[in-house]
Design a protein around this motif. Structure first.
Motif, PDB file in Angstrom:
ATOM      1  N   UNK A  84       3.942  -1.896   0.051  1.00  0.00           N
ATOM      2  CA  UNK A  84       5.079  -2.155  -0.271  1.00  0.00           C
ATOM      3  C   UNK A  84       4.940  -2.943  -2.095  1.00  0.00           C
ATOM      4  N   UNK A  85       4.542  -4.683  -0.919  1.00  0.00           N
ATOM      5  CA  UNK A  85       4.841  -5.622  -1.606  1.00  0.00           C
ATOM      6  C   UNK A  85       3.603  -5.712  -2.821  1.00  0.00           C
ATOM      7  N   UNK A  86       2.145  -5.097  -2.273  1.00  0.00           N
ATOM      8  CA  UNK A  86       1.747  -4.956  -3.236  1.00  0.00           C
ATOM      9  C   UNK A  86       1.307  -4.654  -4.656  1.00  0.00           C
ATOM     10  N   UNK A  87       1.969  -3.416  -5.113  1.00  0.00           N
ATOM     11  CA  UNK A  87       2.064  -3.106  -6.957  1.00  0.00           C
ATOM     12  C   UNK A  87       2.334  -4.172  -7.180  1.00  0.00           C
ATOM     13  N   UNK A  88       3.517  -5.133  -6.870  1.00  0.00           N
ATOM     14  CA  UNK A  88       3.697  -6.074  -7.705  1.00  0.00           C
ATOM     15  C   UNK A  88       3.073  -7.915  -7.381  1.00  0.00           C
ATOM     16  N   UNK A  89       2.295  -7.687  -6.478  1.00  0.00           N
ATOM     17  CA  UNK A  89       1.020  -8.776  -5.833  1.00  0.00           C
ATOM     18  C   UNK A  89      -0.184  -8.559  -6.770  1.00  0.00           C
ATOM     19  N   UNK A  90      -0.299  -7.237  -7.664  1.00  0.00           N
ATOM     20  CA  UNK A  90      -1.945  -7.142  -7.874  1.00  0.00           C
ATOM     21  C   UNK A  90      -1.279  -7.086  -9.602  1.00  0.00           C
ATOM     22  N   UNK A  91       0.284  -7.326  -9.859  1.00  0.00           N
ATOM     23  CA  UNK A  91       0.376  -7.443 -11.040  1.00  0.00           C
ATOM     24  C   UNK A  91       0.514  -9.156 -11.572  1.00  0.00           C
ATOM     25  N   UNK A  92       1.120  -9.766 -10.317  1.00  0.00           N
ATOM     26  CA  UNK A  92       1.557 -11.035 -10.302  1.00  0.00           C
ATOM     27  C   UNK A  92      -0.042 -11.647 -10.061  1.00  0.00           C
ATOM     28  N   UNK A  93      -1.025 -11.012  -9.633  1.00  0.00           N
ATOM     29  CA  UNK A  93      -2.126 -11.979 -10.041  1.00  0.00           C
ATOM     30  C   UNK A  93      -3.543 -11.054 -10.165  1.00  0.00           C
ATOM     31  N   UNK A  94      -3.633 -10.768 -11.596  1.00  0.00           N
ATOM     32  CA  UNK A  94      -4.362 -10.180 -12.542  1.00  0.00           C
ATOM     33  C   UNK A  94      -6.341 -10.285 -11.891  1.00  0.00           C
ATOM     34  N   UNK A  95      -6.722 -11.464 -10.884  1.00  0.00           N
ATOM     35  CA  UNK A  95      -7.778 -12.123 -11.039  1.00  0.00           C
ATOM     36  C   UNK A  95      -8.180 -11.938  -9.705  1.00  0.00           C
ATOM     37  N   UNK A  96      -7.070 -10.917  -8.797  1.00  0.00           N
ATOM     38  CA  UNK A  96      -7.253 -11.286  -6.756  1.00  0.00           C
ATOM     39  C   UNK A  96      -7.681  -9.904  -6.334  1.00  0.00           C
ATOM     40  N   UNK A  97      -8.723 -10.137  -4.882  1.00  0.00           N
ATOM     41  CA  UNK A  97      -8.551  -8.641  -4.359  1.00  0.00           C
ATOM     42  C   UNK A  97      -7.927  -8.997  -3.160  1.00  0.00           C
ATOM     43  N   UNK A  98      -7.964  -7.932  -2.868  1.00  0.00           N
ATOM     44  CA  UNK A  98      -7.243  -7.583  -1.708  1.00  0.00           C
ATOM     45  C   UNK A  98      -7.955  -7.219  -0.481  1.00  0.00           C
ATOM     46  N   UNK A  99      -8.556  -7.646   0.570  1.00  0.00           N
ATOM     47  CA  UNK A  99      -8.977  -7.239   1.848  1.00  0.00           C
ATOM     48  C   UNK A  99      -7.948  -6.937   3.013  1.00  0.00           C
ATOM     49  N   UNK A 100      -8.135  -5.722   3.315  1.00  0.00           N
ATOM     50  CA  UNK A 100      -7.699  -5.013   4.033  1.00  0.00           C
ATOM     51  C   UNK A 100      -7.871  -4.094   5.147  1.00  0.00           C
ATOM     52  N   UNK A 101      -7.975  -4.972   6.425  1.00  0.00           N
ATOM     53  CA  UNK A 101      -8.939  -4.022   7.803  1.00  0.00           C
ATOM     54  C   UNK A 101      -7.870  -4.369   8.763  1.00  0.00           C
ATOM     55  N   UNK A 102      -8.708  -2.588   9.023  1.00  0.00           N
ATOM     56  CA  UNK A 102      -7.905  -2.627  10.167  1.00  0.00           C
ATOM     57  C   UNK A 102      -7.616  -0.630  10.398  1.00  0.00           C
ATOM     58  N   UNK A 103      -7.866  -0.134  11.945  1.00  0.00           N
ATOM     59  CA  UNK A 103      -8.021   1.316  11.511  1.00  0.00           C
ATOM     60  C   UNK A 103      -7.043   2.519  11.481  1.00  0.00           C
ATOM     61  N   UNK A 104      -6.953   3.249  11.875  1.00  0.00           N
ATOM     62  CA  UNK A 104      -6.272   4.632  11.131  1.00  0.00           C
ATOM     63  C   UNK A 104      -5.377   5.025  12.135  1.00  0.00           C
ATOM     64  N   UNK A 105      -5.507   4.488  14.094  1.00  0.00           N
ATOM     65  CA  UNK A 105      -4.588   4.666  14.693  1.00  0.00           C
ATOM     66  C   UNK A 105      -3.480   4.090  15.153  1.00  0.00           C
ATOM     67  N   UNK A 106      -2.312   4.217  16.209  1.00  0.00           N
ATOM     68  CA  UNK A 106      -1.584   3.833  16.482  1.00  0.00           C
ATOM     69  C   UNK A 106      -1.684   2.516  17.733  1.00  0.00           C
ATOM     70  N   UNK A 107      -1.338   1.253  17.648  1.00  0.00           N
ATOM     71  CA  UNK A 107      -1.047   0.671  18.925  1.00  0.00           C
ATOM     72  C   UNK A 107       0.061   0.483  19.533  1.00  0.00           C
ATOM     73  N   UNK A 108       0.989   0.180  18.662  1.00  0.00           N
ATOM     74  CA  UNK A 108       2.532   0.205  18.932  1.00  0.00           C
ATOM     75  C   UNK A 108       3.473   1.082  18.251  1.00  0.00           C
ATOM     76  N   UNK A 109       4.076   1.493  18.752  1.00  0.00           N
ATOM     77  CA  UNK A 109       5.317   2.318  18.193  1.00  0.00           C
ATOM     78  C   UNK A 109       5.616   3.756  17.694  1.00  0.00           C
ATOM     79  N   UNK A 110       6.007   4.263  16.657  1.00  0.00           N
ATOM     80  CA  UNK A 110       6.394   5.391  16.588  1.00  0.00           C
ATOM     81  C   UNK A 110       4.895   6.059  15.580  1.00  0.00           C
TER      82      UNK A 110
END
Length: 438
Positions: free
Chosen positions: A255-281
């Protein structure tokens, strides 16, 4: 080298050094014992493990890994508050059956080390009353300053019924407290979740990070699937979870990503993680938390900016280390819950940390010294803190340096944690075993 003096039958005694028979119990072995178990085997102890992870007996780094299987199916129509305990009871029974077979073959452990979280070790005191039992206590469930009810979007907290439900969820902890001679817990926050009668036997010793392997690398390169090669000159923001889910703040980050990308026009955002659920709902059927929050924010992100966001899935460990080494701002969030190894690894790699101000983080992240903290649900502050870090090379260097120093001084595997774990095993062996409760 030890000179062999005598063989007693139960233990081999080498110039005062006693060789033990040690049984590990972990449903997904080696889990938290990935360093301790093979080190004990290397030192000459007879080390055996019972686990669900394998189907056939095998040898792993000197450890005899033996399978056990679930003996019966869960009940139908059971009261929902008892489902969790029945699952653990079934594993406890099944592990007991396999352990009894092991006993019939002549194996008598001096020490049993178990992760009790899945119930497997529940009945082992009854089988081996003379063994010393050490348990890896991970978390005691509570509705006070804990994960329960922390995020009302995904957990509708009811004071009365949730208090009852959590008391029942702690049945497994209660059963194991009755058989434990000593406990071990990786962080002060997790240990503090347990009542005093547990705390009296719990030693806080982290699993350990190999800081000789996990270290800064100024010459690091990281290759993306499109052929792009990133280095330390690039502005790289990283976010890592085992699985992308609310417990680790994935929704807040997205939810913070749109503003983060706008504020940092040269940044690359690298996201690591699977599609399953480890904890919670779990997400609604047929969906993943990853895609739910992509769909929520994608309309607010221009395609040109979205092309700078890279979902890497789960990656091999060597790539994971390069990812941490190249990061100029590593974002980590968590509910008040167990602390991820990846956070300490990021610190050891010298990554500048931007983290939620939840209790587990405050144990390792001191604002302005070893990282930057922001309120868990405050996406605007997340963006602000990331920008603060990215705008100052001097700050990044200081944060990374201080974070690594803390990781080395407190969580280093060979210099700190593993020696303390081995000492814990020795002290456990020297204890008189707790009597069986009838």
């Amino acid at each position: 080298m030890w000179e062999k003096l005598r063989y007693t039958g139960r233990n081999r005694d080498y110039v005062g050094y006693v060789f033990m028979k040690i049984l590990f119990i972990h449903q997904n072995f080696p889990g938290q014992f990935k360093h301790l178990a093979p080190t004990l085997a290397e030192k000459g102890h007879e080390v055996v493990c019972l686990t669900l992870r394998v189907k056939e007996p095998s040898l792993w780094k000197g450890v005899q890994v033996l399978p056990y299987s679930i003996q019966r199916k869960p009940s139908q129509g059971l009261h929902p508050w008892l489902v969790d305990f029945e699952t653990k009871l079934l594993r406890g029974e099944s592990c007991f059956v396999a352990a009894r077979k092991l006993k019939a073959e002549g194996f008598e452990p001096d020490v049993i080390v178990a992760h009790p979280g899945w119930g497997e070790s529940m009945f082992l005191r009854d089988l081996w009353p003379n063994a010393r039992i050490g348990l890896y206590f991970e978390l005691y469930y509570s509705n006070n300053d804990n994960d329960v009810g922390f995020d009302s979007e995904f957990s509708k907290f009811d004071q009365q019924t949730d208090t009852i439900r959590l008391r029942l969820k702690n049945l497994n902890n209660m059963m194991h407290q009755q058989i434990a001679d000593r406990g071990i817990c990786p962080t002060e926050f997790q240990a503090s979740s347990f009542p005093e009668e547990y705390r009296q036997i719990i030693d806080v010793i982290h699993d350990g990070i190999d800081t000789d392997v996990v270290r800064p690398n100024p010459d690091v390169r990281f290759s993306l699937s499109d052929g792009t090669v990133l280095d330390r000159g690039d502005e790289v923001i990283t976010f890592v979870n085992r699985n992308l889910e609310p417990y680790r703040g994935y929704h807040v980050f997205m939810r913070a990503l749109p503003e983060l990308l706008k504020a940092r026009p040269d940044a690359r955002v690298l996201i690591v993680g699977g599609d399953e659920v480890s904890y919670g709902a779990r997400p609604p059927k047929g969906q993943t938390w990853k895609q739910i929050f992509i769909d929520e924010v994608r309309g607010r992100i221009p395609t040109k900016d979205w092309e700078r966001v890279h979902f890497l899935g789960r990656i091999p460990y060597d790539q994971f280390l390069r990812l941490l080494q190249i990061s100029k701002a590593h974002v980590y969030l968590t509910y008040p819950f167990v602390l991820s190894w990846s956070l300490i690894e990021a610190m050891a790699a010298g990554a500048p940390i931007v983290a939620s101000d939840t209790a587990p983080l405050k144990e390792v992240i001191r604002h302005g010294e070893t990282g930057r903290l922001f309120p868990f649900f405050d996406g605007a502050r997340l963006v602000e803190e990331v920008c603060t870090v990215l705008d100052s090379a001097e700050m990044r260097e200081a944060l990374g340096r201080n974070a690594r120093r803390l990781a080395v001084d407190t969580y280093d595997l060979q210099g700190v944690c593993l020696p303390r774990q081995l000492d814990w095993i020795d002290r456990l062996f020297e204890m008189s075993p707790r009597p069986v409760r009838t």
